[in-house]
Design a protein around this motif. Structure first.
Motif, PDB file in Angstrom:
ATOM      1  N   GLU A  49       0.840  -1.191   0.000  1.00 19.71           N
ATOM      2  CA  GLU A  49       0.000   0.000   0.000  1.00 19.71           C
ATOM      3  C   GLU A  49       0.879   1.246   0.000  1.00 19.71           C
ATOM      4  N   TYR A  50       0.461   2.236  -0.770  1.00 20.99           N
ATOM      5  CA  TYR A  50       1.099   3.554  -0.808  1.00 20.99           C
ATOM      6  C   TYR A  50       2.574   3.532  -1.172  1.00 20.99           C
ATOM      7  N   MET A  53       3.690   6.443  -3.283  1.00 13.36           N
ATOM      8  CA  MET A  53       3.920   7.788  -2.750  1.00 13.36           C
ATOM      9  C   MET A  53       5.360   8.237  -2.907  1.00 13.36           C
ATOM     10  N   LEU A 101      -1.555   3.881  -4.953  1.00  9.24           N
ATOM     11  CA  LEU A 101      -1.340   5.316  -4.902  1.00  9.24           C
ATOM     12  C   LEU A 101      -2.690   6.018  -4.916  1.00  9.24           C
ATOM     13  N   PRO A 102      -2.761   7.265  -4.437  1.00  3.91           N
ATOM     14  CA  PRO A 102      -4.018   8.007  -4.485  1.00  3.91           C
ATOM     15  C   PRO A 102      -4.441   8.245  -5.937  1.00  3.91           C
ATOM     16  N   ASN A 112      -7.714   5.279  -2.584  1.00  6.79           N
ATOM     17  CA  ASN A 112      -6.455   4.528  -2.504  1.00  6.79           C
ATOM     18  C   ASN A 112      -6.605   3.312  -3.417  1.00  6.79           C
ATOM     19  N   GLU A 135      -6.280   8.958   6.829  1.00  2.00           N
ATOM     20  CA  GLU A 135      -6.804   9.159   5.488  1.00  2.00           C
ATOM     21  C   GLU A 135      -8.057  10.033   5.502  1.00  2.00           C
ATOM     22  N   CYS A 187       0.737  -0.401   4.790  1.00  2.00           N
ATOM     23  CA  CYS A 187       1.633   0.724   5.084  1.00  2.00           C
ATOM     24  C   CYS A 187       1.304   1.177   6.493  1.00  2.00           C
ATOM     25  N   VAL A 227       4.255   9.207   4.218  1.00  2.00           N
ATOM     26  CA  VAL A 227       4.845   7.878   4.465  1.00  2.00           C
ATOM     27  C   VAL A 227       6.267   8.034   4.995  1.00  2.00           C
TER      28      VAL A 227
END
Length: 302
Positions: A49-50, A53, A101-102, A112, A135, A187, A227
């Protein structure tokens, strides 16, 4: 249709958030990681996850440092990011869950989103379902589209993005829809957060008699407000039953060193546990509903 009749080699990434000087630097990193796992025989690669970023490192400092400003600024890169992972999945003949990623929707909201890429070049995505306080309250990332099951060459997959793994009914819905392996990209910035996801993932493996693959971000990226601290261990979890580790941990990272955790996962044997295991958690799921159909009394012992 999926072919889950064989043992699948899975690779879970302990993935660091790096700073880049160019988009080509990101592409080179992605290529190294996929090449490393593929040359070690991995058929399914799971990123966290993420992880996407890290691309904010390519933004001007003032935008990079602003939690709200960075979200729209990432969007011009998103299609090329997905194309990069798609090409790597095709080139190496693997199924790949890319770092999430967003992602901005047509209504302006950000979700997300994690993309799943197949060796044929076909791709689709899973959005996170339940948002954390960070978030919701600080970042402005909200829940996206609903759950999906992906039919792939390595089996039918479901994705529970980090916090989603902490909600048993989401996992149950995926399994009832046909998922036989659940992917948990994560994450987390504290040991407590990591253990919430880890122990929830292991509970889902026991409850649903399926395997789960967890891939976390690791290390520090103090330049990133989203992050900056990353705590986790990549792992593959199984039911605690015949033919599998007693603690349900098939493999797990021993420290925070970036790299892959790779394991051979016997999906047919796990399916067999539902019929001949020591327990019948999956089949007995509905029994709890029967037991809770009546009001629970309060008994006084005064």
């Amino acid at each position: 249709m999926s072919d889950a009749s064989h043992v699948v080699t899975v690779a879970a990434a302990q993935y660091p958030i790096d700073a880049f000087t160019s988009f080509a630097d990101f592409q080179a990193k992605a290529a190294r990681w996929v090449h490393d796992a593929a040359t070690r025989g991995a058929e399914l690669l799971v990123f966290p996850e993420y992880g996407g970023m890290e691309l904010t490192s390519l933004l001007p400092d003032a935008i990079r440092d602003d939690l709200q400003a960075q979200l729209p600024a990432l969007q011009p890169m998103r299609d090329e990011v997905v194309a990069t992972w798609r090409e790597l999945a095709e080139t190496h003949g693997v199924t790949l869950l890319a770092p999430s990623l967003p992602w901005q929707l047509d209504d302006g909201r950000f979700v997300n989103r994690a993309w799943l890429l197949g060796p044929s070049g076909r791709a689709n995505y899973q959005d996170k379902q339940i948002m954390t306080r960070f978030e919701n309250d600080l970042w402005g990332v909200s829940a996206g589209e609903g759950l999906k099951v992906f039919d792939t060459p390595v089996g039918r997959l479901g994705v529970l993005i980090c916090y989603d793994s902490e909600f048993p009914d989401l996992a149950r819905a995926l399994v009832e829809a046909g998922a036989e392996l659940l992917l948990v990209p994560s994450c987390t910035d504290t040991e407590a957060g990591y253990y919430r996801v880890r122990l929830s993932a292991q509970a889902r493996a026991i409850e649903q008699q399926v395997a789960l693959v967890q891939s976390p971000t690791v290390g520090e990226a103090l330049w990133s407000p989203a992050v900056d601290i990353n705590v986790g261990r990549a792992a593959v979890y199984t039911p605690c039953d015949h033919g599998f580790p007693a603690d349900g941990v098939l493999t797990i990272g021993h420290d925070a060193t970036p790299g892959w955790q790779i394991a051979r996962l016997d999906l047919p044997r796990i399916r067999e546990l539902r019929h001949h295991g020591q327990v019948n958690n999956h089949a007995d799921w509905s029994l709890q509903c029967d037991r809770l159909s009546e009001k629970i009394p309060t008994i006084s012992l005064y």
